[in-house]
Structure formats: C-alpha cells, structure tokens
Design a protein around this motif. Structure first.
Motif, PDB file in Angstrom:
ATOM      1  N   VAL A 188       0.824  -1.215   0.000  1.00  0.00           N
ATOM      2  CA  VAL A 188       0.000   0.000   0.000  1.00  0.00           C
ATOM      3  C   VAL A 188       0.859   1.266   0.000  1.00  0.00           C
ATOM      4  O   VAL A 188       0.572   2.228  -0.707  1.00  0.00           O
ATOM      5  N   SER A 189       1.957   1.247   0.767  1.00  0.00           N
ATOM      6  CA  SER A 189       2.799   2.458   0.852  1.00  0.00           C
ATOM      7  C   SER A 189       3.409   2.789  -0.514  1.00  0.00           C
ATOM      8  O   SER A 189       3.618   3.953  -0.848  1.00  0.00           O
ATOM      9  N   ILE A 190       3.692   1.762  -1.305  1.00  0.00           N
ATOM     10  CA  ILE A 190       4.304   1.981  -2.613  1.00  0.00           C
ATOM     11  C   ILE A 190       3.236   2.373  -3.648  1.00  0.00           C
ATOM     12  O   ILE A 190       3.507   3.125  -4.586  1.00  0.00           O
ATOM     13  N   GLN A 191       2.029   1.881  -3.454  1.00  0.00           N
ATOM     14  CA  GLN A 191       0.951   2.182  -4.407  1.00  0.00           C
ATOM     15  C   GLN A 191       0.790   3.685  -4.611  1.00  0.00           C
ATOM     16  O   GLN A 191       0.681   4.168  -5.727  1.00  0.00           O
ATOM     17  N   GLY A 192       0.786   4.432  -3.490  1.00  0.00           N
ATOM     18  CA  GLY A 192       0.601   5.881  -3.554  1.00  0.00           C
ATOM     19  C   GLY A 192       1.712   6.540  -4.361  1.00  0.00           C
ATOM     20  O   GLY A 192       1.459   7.463  -5.146  1.00  0.00           O
ATOM     21  N   GLN A 193       2.942   6.037  -4.177  1.00  0.00           N
ATOM     22  CA  GLN A 193       4.076   6.628  -4.910  1.00  0.00           C
ATOM     23  C   GLN A 193       3.913   6.428  -6.411  1.00  0.00           C
ATOM     24  O   GLN A 193       4.183   7.331  -7.206  1.00  0.00           O
ATOM     25  N   ILE A 194       3.461   5.241  -6.793  1.00  0.00           N
ATOM     26  CA  ILE A 194       3.317   4.962  -8.231  1.00  0.00           C
ATOM     27  C   ILE A 194       2.158   5.790  -8.806  1.00  0.00           C
ATOM     28  O   ILE A 194       2.259   6.342  -9.911  1.00  0.00           O
ATOM     29  N   LEU A 195       1.069   5.898  -8.043  1.00  0.00           N
ATOM     30  CA  LEU A 195      -0.056   6.716  -8.539  1.00  0.00           C
ATOM     31  C   LEU A 195       0.366   8.174  -8.686  1.00  0.00           C
ATOM     32  O   LEU A 195      -0.001   8.843  -9.655  1.00  0.00           O
ATOM     33  N   ASN A 196       1.168   8.670  -7.719  1.00  0.00           N
ATOM     34  CA  ASN A 196       1.651  10.049  -7.832  1.00  0.00           C
ATOM     35  C   ASN A 196       2.549  10.226  -9.048  1.00  0.00           C
ATOM     36  O   ASN A 196       2.486  11.244  -9.738  1.00  0.00           O
ATOM     37  N   LEU A 197       3.368   9.207  -9.309  1.00  0.00           N
ATOM     38  CA  LEU A 197       4.226   9.258 -10.491  1.00  0.00           C
ATOM     39  C   LEU A 197       3.365   9.357 -11.754  1.00  0.00           C
ATOM     40  O   LEU A 197       3.640  10.168 -12.647  1.00  0.00           O
ATOM     41  N   LEU A 198       2.317   8.549 -11.804  1.00  0.00           N
ATOM     42  CA  LEU A 198       1.455   8.583 -13.000  1.00  0.00           C
ATOM     43  C   LEU A 198       0.770   9.940 -13.147  1.00  0.00           C
ATOM     44  O   LEU A 198       0.625  10.448 -14.265  1.00  0.00           O
ATOM     45  N   LEU A 199       0.381  10.521 -12.010  1.00  0.00           N
ATOM     46  CA  LEU A 199      -0.234  11.861 -12.081  1.00  0.00           C
ATOM     47  C   LEU A 199       0.750  12.887 -12.629  1.00  0.00           C
ATOM     48  O   LEU A 199       0.400  13.725 -13.468  1.00  0.00           O
ATOM     49  N   ASP A 200       1.995  12.815 -12.152  1.00  0.00           N
ATOM     50  CA  ASP A 200       3.039  13.732 -12.645  1.00  0.00           C
ATOM     51  C   ASP A 200       3.217  13.574 -14.148  1.00  0.00           C
ATOM     52  O   ASP A 200       3.275  14.552 -14.889  1.00  0.00           O
ATOM     53  N   ILE A 201       3.293  12.314 -14.575  1.00  0.00           N
ATOM     54  CA  ILE A 201       3.514  12.029 -15.997  1.00  0.00           C
ATOM     55  C   ILE A 201       2.349  12.580 -16.817  1.00  0.00           C
ATOM     56  O   ILE A 201       2.519  13.184 -17.871  1.00  0.00           O
ATOM     57  N   LYS A 202       1.161  12.383 -16.266  1.00  0.00           N
ATOM     58  CA  LYS A 202      -0.035  12.851 -16.968  1.00  0.00           C
ATOM     59  C   LYS A 202       0.032  14.366 -17.172  1.00  0.00           C
ATOM     60  O   LYS A 202      -0.224  14.876 -18.259  1.00  0.00           O
ATOM     61  N   GLU A 203       0.400  15.064 -16.110  1.00  0.00           N
ATOM     62  CA  GLU A 203       0.444  16.526 -16.216  1.00  0.00           C
ATOM     63  C   GLU A 203       1.564  16.991 -17.133  1.00  0.00           C
ATOM     64  O   GLU A 203       1.386  17.883 -17.952  1.00  0.00           O
ATOM     65  N   ARG A 204       2.698  16.349 -17.001  1.00  0.00           N
ATOM     66  CA  ARG A 204       3.856  16.773 -17.782  1.00  0.00           C
ATOM     67  C   ARG A 204       3.676  16.495 -19.264  1.00  0.00           C
ATOM     68  O   ARG A 204       4.029  17.286 -20.120  1.00  0.00           O
ATOM     69  N   ARG A 205       3.115  15.347 -19.571  1.00  0.00           N
ATOM     70  CA  ARG A 205       3.074  14.900 -20.967  1.00  0.00           C
ATOM     71  C   ARG A 205       1.722  15.073 -21.633  1.00  0.00           C
ATOM     72  O   ARG A 205       1.600  14.839 -22.838  1.00  0.00           O
ATOM     73  N   GLY A 206       0.699  15.407 -20.862  1.00  0.00           N
ATOM     74  CA  GLY A 206      -0.631  15.578 -21.458  1.00  0.00           C
ATOM     75  C   GLY A 206      -1.164  14.313 -22.111  1.00  0.00           C
ATOM     76  O   GLY A 206      -1.881  14.353 -23.108  1.00  0.00           O
ATOM     77  N   LEU A 207      -0.808  13.177 -21.518  1.00  0.00           N
ATOM     78  CA  LEU A 207      -1.248  11.892 -22.081  1.00  0.00           C
ATOM     79  C   LEU A 207      -2.711  11.594 -21.776  1.00  0.00           C
ATOM     80  O   LEU A 207      -3.283  12.146 -20.848  1.00  0.00           O
ATOM     81  N   SER A 208      -3.265  10.649 -22.517  1.00  0.00           N
ATOM     82  CA  SER A 208      -4.521  10.026 -22.099  1.00  0.00           C
ATOM     83  C   SER A 208      -4.172   8.697 -21.442  1.00  0.00           C
ATOM     84  O   SER A 208      -3.190   8.060 -21.819  1.00  0.00           O
ATOM     85  N   PHE A 209      -5.004   8.313 -20.468  1.00  0.00           N
ATOM     86  CA  PHE A 209      -4.783   7.032 -19.789  1.00  0.00           C
ATOM     87  C   PHE A 209      -6.041   6.180 -19.835  1.00  0.00           C
ATOM     88  O   PHE A 209      -7.154   6.693 -19.707  1.00  0.00           O
ATOM     89  N   LEU A 210      -5.827   4.876 -19.990  1.00  0.00           N
ATOM     90  CA  LEU A 210      -6.869   3.916 -19.636  1.00  0.00           C
ATOM     91  C   LEU A 210      -6.352   3.235 -18.377  1.00  0.00           C
ATOM     92  O   LEU A 210      -5.332   2.535 -18.409  1.00  0.00           O
ATOM     93  N   PHE A 211      -7.034   3.479 -17.280  1.00  0.00           N
ATOM     94  CA  PHE A 211      -6.555   3.008 -15.978  1.00  0.00           C
ATOM     95  C   PHE A 211      -7.460   1.871 -15.512  1.00  0.00           C
ATOM     96  O   PHE A 211      -8.640   2.078 -15.241  1.00  0.00           O
ATOM     97  N   ILE A 212      -6.892   0.683 -15.451  1.00  0.00           N
ATOM     98  CA  ILE A 212      -7.688  -0.502 -15.122  1.00  0.00           C
ATOM     99  C   ILE A 212      -7.454  -0.884 -13.671  1.00  0.00           C
ATOM    100  O   ILE A 212      -6.304  -0.972 -13.230  1.00  0.00           O
TER     101      ILE A 212
END
Ligand SMILES: Nc1ncnc2c1ncn2[C@@H]1O[C@H](COP(=O)(O)OP(=O)(O)OP(=O)(O)O)[C@@H](O)[C@H]1O
Ligand code: SF4
Ligand SMILES: [Mg+2]
Length: 330
Positions: A188-212
């Motif tokens: 669980v502690s690592i999950q938050g870090q990975i989700l935050n990373l994905l949020l950063d990437i999303k903002e930086r790169r303007g990507l679309s995501f399909l999040f399953i």
C-alpha cells in the motif's frame, strides 16, 4: 476530442476444461463494450476479477483480435482492422503497461534491453546512442537513475520494477497509456508513490490514460471518468466524482460499499454456482450469452423483466452519467 472510441467490442474464448474440453463452449469475456477516451483524459475501467478488463485492454492494443466491434483512433481508422506498417505505428501510439511486472520483464535482459526491445523494431528507432540517452532520461523521469540501464530487473524492488514497466511504456512517446492494475501487486505504501508518479507524468506529458483497476475508490481518486464493468459488460459510466457521490447501478453501489467495509463484493463460492455449470469459486465470467441484465442473479432489486430483457444505457442525472438498469432511477 475523442482520442479513441471503442464500439460494441466482443471477445469470447474457447472453454478448455482439461479432460472434458468441450468444443463449442465459450467463456464470454467481453460482451459489447463501448466507451471513448478524450485527449488528456484518464478513463478508468473498474470491476471484479474476471469481468473482462484485461481482455478489453488487450483488444485495444491488438494483443487479442476482437470477435466484433470497432476501435476508432483519432482520425477514424478502425484499429481493429489495421495491418502491417499501419498497425506498427498504431502500437507506438497506444502502449500497454502490464498487470504483473515480475512476469513481464525478462530477467535475462538488462534494463536498457527491456526498455528498447519494442522500440528497436519501430519506425522511429534512432540508433543505440540516442536511444540510450532517451532511455536514461525516461528512467530519471520515472524516479530511477540513468545508471540503472545496465542492471537486471531482478535487482529492483516491486515498485521499482513497475517504474521500469512504466518507463518502457513511455519511451516511444505514446498518446494513450494503458495501465492494467499497475499498483495492485504492490504494498500500500508503494501504491501511492506509483499513482503520484502517474499523475506527474499525466500533467507533464498531457497523455490520455486507460486506468484498469478493481479498486473503485482508488480509481475514483485517479480518474476523470469511470466505466464499471460486470461480466463483460459496461453497466455504468460517469465522471469519477459524480460516480463517487451518486452511483446509480446496484452493482456500483455494492462495489463502493465493499471498499468502505460494508458488504462483501463476492458472495462465498463466487457467482457461478448453479445454472452456469457450478464453477464455485471461479472467476465471475459468463459461460453463455446472457439474455437479460448481467447482474440479475445477484441484484437485490431484480425482477422478472431483468432476466428476460437487456437494459440499454440511459442517461442518469448530469450529462455523461449513464447507467444500464431498469430500476436505477427508483
Ligand atoms: N487467453 C485466454 N484464454 C481463455 N480465457 C481467457 C483468456 N484471457 C482471459 N480469459 C478469461 O476471460 C475472462 C475475463 O478475463 P480478464 O483477464 O479480461 O479479466 P479481468 O477483469 O482483467 O480480471 P483480473 O482483475 O483478475 O485481471 C476470465 O474468465 C478469463 O479466465
Ligand atoms: S436491470 Fe434489474 S437486475 Fe439489473 S441491475 Fe437493474 S434492477 Fe438489478
Ligand atoms: Mg486483468
């Protein structure tokens, strides 16, 4: 503008039950799924294990061929029909981060080889020295170091391996990144870090995501819009906040109650005891085409009509909230 629009996607698999393998018997994994993802949007596909999320995603990237339906990408090309160089280009735009990093990263390869194994055969391969620079930069962007390129995946922790998977997905600068349960195998502690990373990437790169995900609460936090799947069908779709505040479908309500510690999402013995062959404890997948509502066997509000007739999607509340239930408004 829609980046990708999926219409009436279907997939069934031959049912192989070992010694009793029966020709003509199928697992109905995906049964007419339609949704679209806008540019810069994060769309969540949520539901219990076996409801067809991965199969849907795999059809999107053409790891599986669909039995029916279309996948329109940006300019209207049906990606389900692409071949050759056009398919290769499509696969560079739409990338898939696998459910299980331990299995998807070849332990014999270096991180550099893992990151570039698809890139090397693509139309945009820039040669090793540029690729090495790009791979090092992507590793840094995902929180690792350029010096990690020569190490092997086994030398990394689960969270770090998932960062490598994400880096591999990003290397060819896709427009859509499909993240299939990218945090569910992690602490669980690592999950938050990975989700935050994905949020950063999303903002930086303007990507679309399909999040399953099967965790509706995590998806509500991470996604802009969510589609809830049950037995290969989409049963409700809404803006994440709207769904969180006002879920309409009895199944979505059950999922939310389950994560907040209320009802168990799966009754003991699974869902398939009885008429569908007594597969107690098996995945929650249809073994026959369901004539009525996919949720009827488990729904506290079910009535006769629900078993006979399939509810179509209808608008519920604010624009873009739609639900497939005869009794959702009651
Ligand atoms: N290659 C395959 N061959 C046969 N059956 C398959 C195959 N892939 C998936 N299935 C079946 O299709 C159904 C849907 O599986 P899928 O992996 O899409 O579900 P999921 O929603 O991703 O579940 P999970 O949350 O466990 O990952 C399941 O019953 C599964 O056993
Ligand atoms: S259509 Fe009927 S069975 Fe299906 S969710 Fe609605 S009330 Fe329940
Ligand atoms: Mg899956």
């Amino acid at each position: 503008m829609a980046l990708i629009t999926v219409e009436n996607l279907k997939k069934r698999f031959n049912l192989e039950a070992g010694f009793f393998a029966a020709a003509g018997r199928y697992v109905y994994a995906v049964n007419g799924v339609s949704f679209s993802i806008a540019e810069h949007e994060t769309y969540g596909l949520v539901g219990e294990s076996g409801c067809g999320k991965t199969t849907t995603a795999r059809m999107l990237v053409r790891f599986y061929e669909s039995d029916a339906g279309s996948i329109r990408y940006r300019d209207g090309i049906d990606a389900a029909k692409l071949r050759g160089a056009a398919l290769k280009r499509y696969r560079e735009r739409v990338k898939y981060v696998f459910q299980d990093p331990a299995r998807s990263l070849d332990p014999r390869m270096s991180v550099y080889e893992v990151l570039t194994s698809g890139y090397r055969w693509s139309s945009s391969w820039p040669g090793h020295s540029t690729a090495r620079r790009e791979a090092a930069a992507i590793l840094e962007e995902t929180g690792l170091s350029g010096e990690d390129l020569e190490r092997r995946p086994a030398e990394f922790s689960g969270g770090q391996r998932q960062r490598i998977s994400i880096a591999r997905g990003l290397l060819m600068k896709p427009e859509l990144l499909i993240c299939d349960e990218v945090v569910s195998a992690l602490d669980v502690s690592i999950q938050g870090q990975i989700l935050n990373l994905l949020l950063d990437i999303k903002e930086r790169r303007g990507l679309s995501f399909l999040f399953i995900a099967h965790d509706l609460k995590a998806a509500s936090w991470f996604c802009d819009r969510i589609g809830v799947m049950y037995r290969g069908e989409l049963v409700e779709e809404a803006a994440a906040e709207d769904l969180y505040l006002k879920a309409r479908h009895p199944y979505t309500k059950l999922l939310f109650r389950a994560v907040s510690g209320g009802a168990a999402p799966v009754p003991e013995g699974g869902l398939q005891g009885g008429p569908e062959g007594g597969l107690r404890g098996e995945v929650k997948t249809a073994l026959a085409e369901i004539p009525g509502c996919a949720f009827a066997e488990r729904c506290p509000l079910a009535e006769e009509r629900c078993r006979r007739e399939k509810p179509e999607f209808r608008a519920a509340g604010p624009a873009a909230h739609r639900v497939r239930c005869f009794r959702a408004g009651e």
